[in-house]
Scaffold this active site. Structure first.
Site, mmCIF file in Angstrom:
data_model
loop_
_atom_site.group_PDB
_atom_site.id
_atom_site.type_symbol
_atom_site.label_atom_id
_atom_site.label_comp_id
_atom_site.label_asym_id
_atom_site.label_seq_id
_atom_site.Cartn_x
_atom_site.Cartn_y
_atom_site.Cartn_z
ATOM 1 N N HIS A 58 66.213 31.925 38.975
ATOM 2 C CA HIS A 58 67.082 31.215 39.914
ATOM 3 C C HIS A 58 68.535 31.272 39.441
ATOM 4 O O HIS A 58 69.445 31.574 40.210
ATOM 5 C CB HIS A 58 66.599 29.768 40.060
ATOM 6 N N HIS A 82 74.364 26.437 35.754
ATOM 7 C CA HIS A 82 74.639 25.321 36.664
ATOM 8 C C HIS A 82 73.577 24.222 36.602
ATOM 9 O O HIS A 82 73.845 23.078 36.930
ATOM 10 C CB HIS A 82 74.839 25.805 38.101
ATOM 11 N N GLU A 86 71.497 19.183 34.002
ATOM 12 C CA GLU A 86 70.565 18.351 34.748
ATOM 13 C C GLU A 86 69.124 18.539 34.284
ATOM 14 O O GLU A 86 68.348 17.593 34.239
ATOM 15 C CB GLU A 86 70.677 18.665 36.244
ATOM 16 N N ASP A 87 68.747 19.761 33.962
ATOM 17 C CA ASP A 87 67.343 20.036 33.686
ATOM 18 C C ASP A 87 66.987 20.117 32.206
ATOM 19 O O ASP A 87 65.916 20.579 31.852
ATOM 20 C CB ASP A 87 66.915 21.342 34.383
ATOM 21 N N ASP A 161 73.968 28.270 45.070
ATOM 22 C CA ASP A 161 72.729 27.611 44.667
ATOM 23 C C ASP A 161 71.897 27.295 45.907
ATOM 24 O O ASP A 161 70.707 27.608 45.982
ATOM 25 C CB ASP A 161 73.100 26.325 43.911
ATOM 26 N N ASP A 282 74.049 43.406 74.895
ATOM 27 C CA ASP A 282 74.636 44.539 75.553
ATOM 28 C C ASP A 282 76.071 44.728 75.081
ATOM 29 O O ASP A 282 76.645 45.786 75.192
ATOM 30 C CB ASP A 282 74.601 44.302 77.061
HETATM 31 MN MN MN Z 1 70.007 25.255 41.152
#
Ligand code: MN
Length: 744
Positions: A58, A82, A86-87, A161, A282
């Protein structure tokens, strides 16, 4: 069309591919990106995506999206990391401070910004989603506004993201897919558009649309693919013909290409123009890119010479750029086979801005130091100006506030002129009052009238691009409380509304009570209830115990006349319905009898659109009314107003219903009763007023007793606000004593 890139799911990504995509990196930049990758890989080592892929894929994909746009190494490094703050947890915890010491302020600040935006989580259930959407949207917009003050790259990383998350949305649960797709279409795609990042905007739109309306998406997609070979062959001929003409006139180095249209834009055009797919497709589209600005106009002349221009289709967005700074010449012509061709003409520089918008500022240019870019500064200042706003008021729901905010920020803009010829830009729908407040708060307060091109217009006049506006002011005095009543349409922008409120909040309580009483009296008079409805009852309906407190709030502009009349109409209706309940029930034998034969579109049942339903014929809901569904035997769901007495007492036959997307074209029947002193010309006055509001009357019944006339009309209109406005306007017709919405 969705651009195929190496960051599509399923394609293996690695650091080497990413580095190769960025040409001519300095050894320093190469090392920086490699270190960022290693940090991210270490943090996410045992994390996986819903797709089962390692989480780092990711991060690489997001970085790839930025690399496609040729963003600078710092942005790429931040994209890789990024999700790192947070993770990460426990022994692997990484803080913004760690990044600051390891990678410098710029990268740390971008990651910090993205992390803060991420702290608004998508809600899980449809119920939560409905109640929280507006608040979350609002918070997003606020946070993004703050972000602009630090680094716009935060928003660009966030958009990338979201783009990758949308590309891999198939792995999510269906409810979640819907929520994320809806949010993407409501917030992220318009934001990408506002920043001018066309590439991301169009792919976000297509992906959201695919999840929100899978059937329609597939139909258009199939149709696009079907005639593709033939269309491309035709376009090759058109391009060749144009190229020869340009070369003959000394323009050798132009790039001419067929222009792909994306699915969502095709659909929107079909909706807007009410035509079928063939008609839209068209139309062929060509783009010509040249070196210099003057050549754009040369090419335009040659195109118009070669093929017949269609009148009214020429736009010069070079002389007058769009509000997201887009520049191009647009024209449409008819070729010798009678086919319509849309032509865009621009320079390479304009093209770069059209594709990448504000992100173009950070494009990586070898050996060129980043310089102060006045155009860029201007754009950021402009975005910040659009986003400037105060806090929502206590009596205004977040939904109302967000709607107003969204239309100020994301919506169309108009350009009007001051008497001195200065350009002022405002959201479409703005009035002279909005204009006055835009010029100066004090001019807004003292605004009493307006002239457009020298002619007096009413203060609810909707300004158009090109209007020259002159405000007539009084020497002193303040704004009118009527301006806060949305039914009357005097004010369109959130900024003007807040300035008016601020003025009233500063007045003292005694004054507020006096002006509050005036507003309430006027509403009661309009509705013909001066003698029958005590102040206490209205105040209680707003859950305010003391009448003076209520009047003070009205006088302070916290509660407006429109809200009062809606509330009163509501009270009236409930009383009326309580009376009718017994008889109706006895007569109808339950709600399933009261079906309207037409099947409309536009409601979501239990969060799902496209189900079979019909609009109840007893309470005639219109968009804006709260809804409840009744599950009939064999005829799908009947949609009632949530407080309709006919819903009955069987809870398991009731289901949650909300308004979904309702087209502006759609009309809803609403029965209305008007009481008036009979006089000649009365009916004509009422019908003129109704016609001015572009409403149809599908049924008219008139009865006259003594000197009192009672009209029962069925009006075909768009929504609750529209209804409120019409009721208010009809109540202003001389002789009319009462106007109210009725049951069938
Ligand atoms: Mn992300």
């Amino acid at each position: 069309m969705v651009a195929a890139t190496s960051s599509q799911p399923g394609v293996a990504l690695d650091l080497e591919t990413l580095l190769n995509e960025l040409p001519k990196l300095t050894p320093h930049d190469r090392a920086l990106i490699t270190r960022a990758y290693e940090k991210a890989a270490w943090v996410h080592a045992d994390q996986f995506r819903k797709s089962g892929e390692p989480y780092i894929t990711h991060c690489l994909a997001v970085a790839h999206i930025l690399a496609d746009m040729k963003l600078d190494p710092e942005a790429i490094a931040a994209a890789l990391m990024h999700d790192v703050v947070e993770d990460s947890k426990d022994q692997k915890k990484v803080t913004v401070e760690d990044l600051r010491s390891g990678f410098g302020d710029t990268i740390a600040n971008i990651v910090d910004g993205v992390t803060k935006l991420d702290q608004i989580k998508t809600e899980q259930t449809p119920e939560q989603r409905r109640s929280r959407t507006a608040e979350r949207d609002l918070e997003y917009i606020r946070k993004m506004a703050l972000t602009l003050d630090s680094d716009v790259r935060v928003v660009i990383v966030k958009l990338a993201d979201r783009l990758h998350n949308m590309r891999t949305l198939g792995y999510m649960r269906p409810e979640k897919q819907q929520a994320i797709a809806r949010e993407t279409l409501d917030i992220f795609a318009p934001l990408a558009n506002r920043l001018g990042i066309w590439q991301i905007k169009s792919e976000l739109e297509d992906l959201s649309f695919r999840y929100l309306q899978p059937e329609t998406y597939r139909q258009i997609d199939d149709a696009v693919n079907e005639g593709r070979a033939e269309r491309e062959k035709y376009m090759a001929g058109v391009i060749e013909e144009l190229r020869r003409e340009l070369v003959r006139n000394g323009l050798q180095d132009t790039a001419i290409s067929g222009r792909p249209k994306h699915i969502y834009s095709i659909w929107k055009k079909m909706e807007r123009k009410k035509v079928n797919f063939e008609k839209i497709f068209d139309v062929r589209a060509v783009r010509v890119i040249v070196e210099q600005r003057e050549q754009c106009y040369m090419v335009l002349g040659l195109v118009h010479n070669l093929w017949r221009p269609i009148p009214g289709e020429f736009d010069d967005y070079i002389a007058q750029p769009k509000d997201n700074f887009y520049q191009s010449l647009h024209t449409a012509v008819v070729d010798r086979n009678g086919k319509q061709i849309e032509v865009q003409i621009r320079t390479w520089e304009m093209h770069e801005h059209a594709e990448y918008g504000i992100a173009a500022h950070w494009r990586y240019k070898e050996g060129r130091k980043k310089q102060k870019d006045p155009d860029f500064e201007k754009r950021v200042a402009y975005l910040r100006h659009l986003m400037e706003f105060g806090r929502g008021q206590k009596n205004e729901s977040p939904a109302e506030f967000v709607d107003a905010m969204k239309s100020d920020f994301f919506g169309e803009r108009i350009y009007v002129f001051t008497p001195k010829g200065d350009i002022v830009d405002l959201p479409a729908g703005s009035t002279p009052v909005d204009f006055a407040y835009h010029i100066h708060t004090d001019i807004g307060h003292r605004c009493r009238g307006a002239k457009v091109h020298g002619r007096i217009v009413s203060l609810d006049y909707q300004l158009k691009t090109g209007d020259q506006v002159d405000i007539i002011t009084s020497k002193r005095g303040g704004p009118s409380l009527d301006w806060l009543n949305p039914n009357l349409g005097f004010v369109h922008t959130q900024r003007a509304r807040e300035k008016i409120r601020y003025w009233y909040r500063k007045q003292n309580r005694a004054n507020n009570i006096t002006s509050g009483r005036e507003v309430l009296d006027r509403e009661l008079k309009r509705l013909g209830l001066v003698d029958s409805m005590p102040y206490e009852q209205v105040s209680a309906a707003f859950s305010i115990e003391h009448v003076d407190d209520f009047l003070a709030q009205v006088g302070a502009g916290d509660i407006n006349g429109g809200q009062i009349s809606n509330k009163i109409l509501d009270l009236e209706r409930k009383e009326q319905e309580a009376l009718e309940r017994e008889t109706l029930k006895a007569r109808a034998g339950g709600p399933s009898q009261l079906l309207d034969s037409t099947v409309a579109t536009g409601v979501e049942i239990n969060g799902e659109a496209g189900l079979h339903y019909s609009i109840a014929n007893c309470c005639h809901p219109v968009p804006g009314d709260k809804l409840k569904g009744f599950i009939t035997r064999g005829r799908g769901v009947t949609v009632h107003r949530a407080d309709c007495p006919n819903l009955g007492q069987e809870p398991d036959r009731l289901t949650d219903v909300t308004w979904g997307k309702v087209s502006h074209e759609q009309r809803f029947s609403v029965p209305v009763e008007i009481t008036a002193y009979d006089r000649s010309g009365l009916m004509k006055d009422i019908s003129t007023m109704v016609a001015e509001e572009r409403v149809n009357m599908s049924e008219v019944n008139v009865g006259v007793r003594n000197t009192i006339a009672t009209f029962r009309l069925t009006l075909e209109l768009t929504d609750l606000q529209h209804l409120g406005r019409i009721l208010t306007r009809i109540s202003g017709v001389p002789g009319v004593t009462e106007v109210r919405r009725t049951s069938a």
